[in-house]
Write a protein that holds these residues in place. Structure first.
Motif, PDB file in Angstrom:
ATOM      1  N   GLU A 171       5.384   6.457  -0.725  1.00 37.95           N
ATOM      2  CA  GLU A 171       4.995   5.051  -0.638  1.00 37.95           C
ATOM      3  C   GLU A 171       3.562   4.868  -1.143  1.00 37.95           C
ATOM      4  O   GLU A 171       3.268   3.940  -1.910  1.00 37.95           O
ATOM      5  CB  GLU A 171       5.121   4.588   0.823  1.00 37.95           C
ATOM      6  CG  GLU A 171       4.985   3.099   1.028  1.00 37.95           C
ATOM      7  CD  GLU A 171       5.914   2.296   0.128  1.00 37.95           C
ATOM      8  OE1 GLU A 171       5.475   1.245  -0.352  1.00 37.95           O
ATOM      9  OE2 GLU A 171       7.071   2.730  -0.121  1.00 37.95           O
ATOM     10  N   HIS A 179      -1.119  -1.476  -7.203  1.00 38.76           N
ATOM     11  CA  HIS A 179      -2.367  -2.205  -6.964  1.00 38.76           C
ATOM     12  C   HIS A 179      -3.573  -1.618  -7.689  1.00 38.76           C
ATOM     13  O   HIS A 179      -4.691  -2.108  -7.510  1.00 38.76           O
ATOM     14  CB  HIS A 179      -2.644  -2.270  -5.462  1.00 38.76           C
ATOM     15  CG  HIS A 179      -1.549  -2.950  -4.688  1.00 38.76           C
ATOM     16  ND1 HIS A 179      -1.237  -4.270  -4.873  1.00 38.76           N
ATOM     17  CD2 HIS A 179      -0.667  -2.483  -3.766  1.00 38.76           C
ATOM     18  CE1 HIS A 179      -0.227  -4.593  -4.079  1.00 38.76           C
ATOM     19  NE2 HIS A 179       0.161  -3.517  -3.407  1.00 38.76           N
ATOM     20  N   GLN A 200       2.247   2.385  -4.129  1.00 38.20           N
ATOM     21  CA  GLN A 200       1.242   1.357  -3.847  1.00 38.20           C
ATOM     22  C   GLN A 200       0.041   1.511  -4.770  1.00 38.20           C
ATOM     23  O   GLN A 200      -0.470   0.534  -5.328  1.00 38.20           O
ATOM     24  CB  GLN A 200       0.763   1.469  -2.383  1.00 38.20           C
ATOM     25  CG  GLN A 200       1.797   1.054  -1.360  1.00 38.20           C
ATOM     26  CD  GLN A 200       2.158  -0.424  -1.505  1.00 38.20           C
ATOM     27  OE1 GLN A 200       1.292  -1.266  -1.700  1.00 38.20           O
ATOM     28  NE2 GLN A 200       3.448  -0.719  -1.457  1.00 38.20           N
TER      29      GLN A 200
END
Lengths: 239, 575
Positions: free
Chosen positions: B289, B297, B293
């Motif tokens: 995860e 981002h 991410q």
């Protein structure tokens, strides 16, 4: 009838042009040439009124060739080219007209009409502004060689033609006239029949009767006539 | 009398010893505060001998604070205070120079003066004096460029002791009545000498320790960073793929000593080295995860396994317990992948490795960009070839049409043949499904071209082929023979006044195909220099594909002949 010379290095192109001109009528094709040297010789010999000249030719292009023409009997030039890269330059070189290959008969017709109307000889003054010659085309047995002007010792005009003598002492025949060479190169006329390259002079001998004799760097001699001796001395900075 | 005097003396001594111990206790608290503050960035300006005004200001503020702290941490004696004010003043002068020393002394002194008592004036003056003594010492060592001596606890102890002696002298000189002065000095001199001398020495020791630590950290850091940068130099220029990232990961893993290193692109693991490499396999899609991410981002993500949970998403028995994910950024701030550092559960992530990781990600991003640039250049070279394929010389095209229009008239059958050759030539030119062709293909292409040129030049051109049939299936870069033959015609034969001959020969020599094109013009590199680009491209393409022992070789006898020989390894193309 307009006397015309046609020049192209591709035989089918020559025959195509001949057919088109024949069909158009009122044109007398006095000769054909496959390269610039042949063309110069033909112009000198046949003195045509107009030359249909291909630009892309071996060694000496059509554009380069104009600078080699004897200004005293320069014909009008109609350039032919397969691609119009050269068009602008062609006009700068004071061509009468230019045609794109394959040639459109209607377009050729217009050129011929203009030629018919305007039969005054080519403006010699314009041709004089052509670029100076850097190389002189010489024909040998079966080759054409280009001799750089700075490598020439002297040029001699004889009954059999104009001959260029290089540093190696070999005499080479050229189709260019003595007058063309005198006007388009920096060579100095020292005699009615001789041009000499001032950079190749080793000695200037004075002889009886106001005559002179030049000895070149290669040890060959060139006569100087009375008429040109004073000017030569001035050029060389001697009294 | 005697015993009483003795007892009296003994109790006085005990008093002073008690006071000394009490003052030392206070000093300890004072030093703890100093120690704690030394861990903060507040102290960084004090680590070096300050020259910059901003650092001087910081030194002034900090040491004034300690100076005042010294007064508050003092022990009341009658109306005077046994204190450790001197430490702040002396150190302020030592590290900040006379001006800072004076300012700290004035601040601390005025503060002391505001508290009143019989020695207030003397104490104020002596604090200023102490600051100045520190400042003079600073000037002394800075003048000799012996900066290290300023940080020497022994020297600091000595100076502070001297400053305290001076303070006592000033109290005795200024405070009236003299009896009061004497009484104060008699009681506080010993405790203050001991406490201030030791306190200043320890304070400096704390600073010195911090300083060493910082230096060691930064030297370890720069050594590591430089080593990795040197070892990784240029690797990523060869592309961002499994092979290059594996080599980079190996280097980071070896140099940083982290538990594991991984590099991913946007979708999958490209390389993984270290603990857990039995189930973190290159080529598998990204499961973590954090990584997803970080990519979405464009953000560094840190899961220390403590505050932020980290569990390997692939295997419950994975020893890895903490991860740092750093995005790799390419053109236009686009994330092209990540570098991940891992530590096992039983190990802490060192700060150095965190910072280093981020720096390396930047370094590698730049390298990848450079690599992409190289790749683009190669693409450009390839597209140049494509351009040459598609580019048909307008002179050739229009001259051909001109010849056609002539021959249609004189020999329609021949014109039909020419049209067929022309379509073969165009078809071969336009349609090149692969970058590789057989010699046979190339010969067909060249033949179509030469048939047209034969029509154009008529008896000015003769063409001779000598290509053994078995060699026709040898592979070579498409269009290469065509370019060479075109050169021989365009820059050779076309400039000849006499008859031209082009000879195309293929032969095998020790597993190498020697393909030569010879003309009898001998004009290579002369008159017009148009023959450079195409030939260079062909040469470069062969070298790139087969290595430097292959390529083009040109030999030119001026005015006699030009011979271009292509060397390619014999590789057959499956039919």
């Amino acid at each position: 009838m307009i006397r015309a010379l046609i020049v192209d290095d591709e035989p089918p192109a020559l025959s195509e042009l001949r057919v088109l001109l024949d069909e158009a009528g009122n044109i007398d094709i006095v000769g054909e040439a496959g390269n610039a040297v042949e063309a110069i010789a033909a112009i000198n010999r046949l003195q045509p009124e107009v030359v249909f000249l291909d630009i892309q030719m071996p060694r000496i292009s059509g554009l380069e060739m104009i600078a080699m023409l004897d200004p005293s009997h320069a014909p009008r030039i109609v350039f032919l080219t397969a691609h119009d890269d050269y068009a602008v330059q062609a006009f700068e070189e004071n061509a009468f007209d230019y045609l794109l290959k394959p040639v459109d008969p209607l377009r050729l017709g217009k050129t011929l009409q203009r030629l018919q109307r305007d039969r005054a000889p080519q403006d010699v003054g314009l041709l004089k502004r052509a670029h100076p010659l850097r190389q002189i085309p010489c024909s040998g047995q079966n080759r054409i060689s280009l001799l750089r002007v700075e490598d020439v010792e002297y040029v001699a005009s004889r009954a059999s033609g104009v001959f260029v003598v290089g540093e190696d002492g070999k005499e080479r025949f050229t189709e260019l006239s003595l007058r063309t060479l005198e006007e388009r190169t920096s060579m100095f006329q020292c005699h009615r029949q001789f041009l000499v390259n001032l950079d190749h002079i080793q000695e200037l001998r004075f002889e009886e009767g106001g005559l002179g004799r030049i000895v070149t760097l290669g040890g060959r001699t060139v006569p100087v006539s009375r008429r040109f001796l004073a000017l030569l001395k001035e050029k060389l900075g001697v009294d | 009398m005697l015993p009483f005097v003795l007892i009296e003396r003994l109790s006085m001594t005990l008093d002073r010893l008690t006071m000394t111990l009490q003052l030392l206790q206070q000093t300890c608290v004072y030093l703890v505060i100093a120690y704690l503050l030394s861990r903060t960035p507040l102290f960084i300006p004090l680590m070096n001998v300050t020259v910059r005004p901003s650092h001087k200001a910081a030194a002034y503020v900090i040491f004034s604070m300690f100076c005042i702290l010294g007064t508050y941490f003092g022990l009341q004696f009658d109306d005077s205070i046994a204190n450790t004010r001197a430490i702040g003043a002396v150190l302020g002068g030592l590290l900040g120079g006379p001006s800072v020393g004076l300012a700290v002394g004035l601040t601390g002194g005025l503060h002391r003066y505001s508290l009143g008592g019989p020695t207030d004036v003397a104490c104020a003056i002596s604090t200023v004096t102490e600051g100045l003594i520190g400042g003079l010492m600073h000037r002394h060592y800075v003048g000799r460029r012996q900066f290290d001596r300023l940080f020497d606890p022994w020297r600091v102890a000595l100076v502070t002791f001297a400053a305290e002696v001076a303070q006592m002298a000033i109290i005795l000189l200024i405070t009236r009545p003299f009896e009061v002065a004497w009484s104060v000095v008699d009681h506080v001199a010993l405790p203050m000498w001991i406490a201030n001398t030791l306190g200043a020495a320890f304070f400096m020791r704390i600073l010195q320790e911090r300083r060493l630590l910082l230096e060691r950290q930064s030297s370890v850091f720069s050594t590591k960073a430089l080593k990795i940068a040197a070892r990784a130099e240029g690797i990523l220029r060869n592309g961002f793929n499994e092979d290059t990232t594996k080599r980079i990961s190996r280097i980071i893993y070896e140099e940083t000593g982290v538990g594991a290193v991984s590099i991913t692109d946007r979708d999958k693991i490209l390389a993984f080295i270290g603990l857990g490499d039995d189930h973190h396999l290159p080529g598998t899609p990204i499961a973590s995860e954090q990584t997803l991410q970080a990519i979405i981002h464009n953000q560094v993500l840190y899961a220390d396994g403590n505050e932020t949970d980290y569990h390997c998403s692939l295997s419950p028995t994975c020893p890895l317990g903490a991860t740092l994910v750093i995005p790799l950024v390419g053109e236009d701030e686009q994330v092209i992948g990540t570098i991940k550092l891992y530590e096992p559960r039983n190990k802490l992530f060192s700060n150095i490795n965190r910072t280093l990781g981020e720096g390396l990600a930047r370094l590698f991003s730049t390298q990848i960009l450079a690599g992409r640039y190289d790749e683009q250049k190669q693409l450009l070279a390839r597209s140049e070839i494509k351009l040459l394929h598609a580019q048909i010389n307008p002179h050739f095209l229009f001259n051909t049409l001109n010849v056609l229009s002539s021959i249609i008239r004189s020999d329609p059958e021949r014109a039909r043949e020419l049209v067929l050759h022309l379509s073969t030539f165009f078809r071969k030119n336009l349609k090149r499904p692969t970058e590789e062709a057989t010699l046979g293909d190339e010969i067909d292409h060249v033949n179509a071209y030469l048939q047209i040129e034969l029509a154009r030049f008529a008896d000015r051109l003769t063409v001779k082929f000598d290509v053994p049939d078995p060699l026709r299936s040898v592979a070579l870069p498409a269009f290469s023979l065509q370019l060479i033959v075109e050169n021989a015609i365009k820059h050779g034969i076309a400039h000849m006044i006499e008859a031209g001959v082009v000879r195309i020969e293929a032969k095998e020599e020790a597993g190498v195909l020697l393909l030569s094109v010879e003309d009898n013009a001998g004009l290579y590199g002369g008159h017009d220099h148009g023959d450079g680009l195409g030939m260079n491209l062909v040469d470069r393409r062969i070298r790139n594909r087969y290595g430097d022992s292959y390529g083009l070789d040109v030999s030119c006898k001026p005015e006699v002949s030009t011979r271009v020989t292509m060397r390619v390894p014999i590789q057959l193309v499956a039919a």
